[in-house]
Design a protein around this motif. Structure first.
Motif: not given
Length: 306
Positions: A159, A215, A262, A265
């Motif tokens: 992440g 993540t 996302e 990330k």
């Protein structure tokens, strides 16, 4: 009072080595995903009165199509410079480097499996494609959990920095092997990372490693919830009688989770550079898959017994 938590993540991704070739936890996670998934499909086939002999075929179709689709998808969506041989080999050629099959794109795997299930449904189980997909996505959601745990063990797909005292310090991601050995003067990579993580002599180097969002864990939890929902729909409701409904729920939930996470990330590159939008490659590829799922969930068809 604000709760803060920082974890120094220095997990050795290798279980053991055979010569110079490592056997990784990442690979073990894939094995567990397939083994457990096969057991889940066995229960489903028993409930649907499908011969268990057909499980051998679906296992082979799924494994081959997933690996091929994931590898091809990774190079199509995320890599710029590669040779055709590198797509199918567990190492780079120029210069030579053993990498294993770490470059696996889940979007490519999804496409590969759907194509393979078309042939499996037609030739083996002799059911509509959507009938097969409605059942296969249940263990697939569970398998996705193991894949993300494998990423966590590899300290990859990390992440973004949290900018706070919360997060994981992915030491092996943010400090290269060369730098770790140069700093510590250790004789092995693992020893070097252990010194940075645990020795007071290298507190300054450790402090420079940012806290990042874990993540991989976020996605694993999301996929666990997806699996529970799909399992409940199949066993406790009559929604499976509507061909494509469970498949649609899977597509909407899994790729929506992927789209949201996302945002947290680290940048991974890919086809996003071709578009003037503030979305990354994973998000761009997830949008059409979510739309496909919505279509199969809400398309007006008659519920039929299959």
């Amino acid at each position: 009072m604000i709760f803060s938590l920082s974890i120094d993540w220095n997990f050795n991704p290798d279980i053991f080595k055979i010569g110079s070739f490592p056997i990784k936890y990442y690979s073990l996670m894939y094995v567990l995903a397939f083994v457990i998934g096969l057991q889940l499909m066995k229960r489903i086939y028993i409930k649907d009165n499908i011969s268990l002999e057909k499980l051998d075929s679906i296992f082979i179709y799924t494994v081959v199509s997933m690996l091929l689709g994931a590898r091809i998808g990774h190079y199509l969506f995320y890599e710029e410079n590669y040779t055709l041989a590198e797509v199918f080999l567990p190492f780079k050629l120029h210069p030579f480097e053993y990498t294993g099959f770490q470059g696996l794109a889940s979007h490519g795997a999804a496409i590969g499996i759907i194509i393979a299930m078309y042939f499996y449904s037609k030739k083996v189980v002799k059911k509509p494609l959507l009938w097969t997909l409605d059942r296969l996505v249940i263990p697939t959601a569970l398998g996705a959990i193991f894949v993300r745990l494998g990423n966590l063990f590899n300290s990859e797909i990390v992440g973004k920095p949290t900018g706070t005292d919360f997060g994981f310090k992915f030491i092996r991601n943010d400090i290269s092997e060369y730098k770790a050995m140069a700093i510590t003067q250790a004789k092995s990579v693992n020893k070097a990372y252990d010194l940075i993580a645990n020795s007071s002599r290298f507190q300054e180097e450790l402090a420079q490693v940012p806290n990042r969002y874990p993540t991989q864990i976020y996605e694993a939890v999301g996929y666990l919830f997806t699996f529970i929902v799909l399992w409940y729909i199949y066993w406790k409701t009559d929604k499976k009688q509507k061909l494509g409904y469970i498949f649609g729920v899977f597509m909407v939930m899994l790729w929506s989770i992927r789209f949201i996470i996302e945002f947290y990330k680290e940048w991974q590159g890919g086809i996003e550079t071709l578009f003037n939008v503030n979305l990354n490659t994973g998000q761009l590829l997830s949008i059409p898959l979510v739309l496909v799922g919505l279509f199969f969930m809400f398309r007006p068809i008659k519920i039929r017994t299959v």
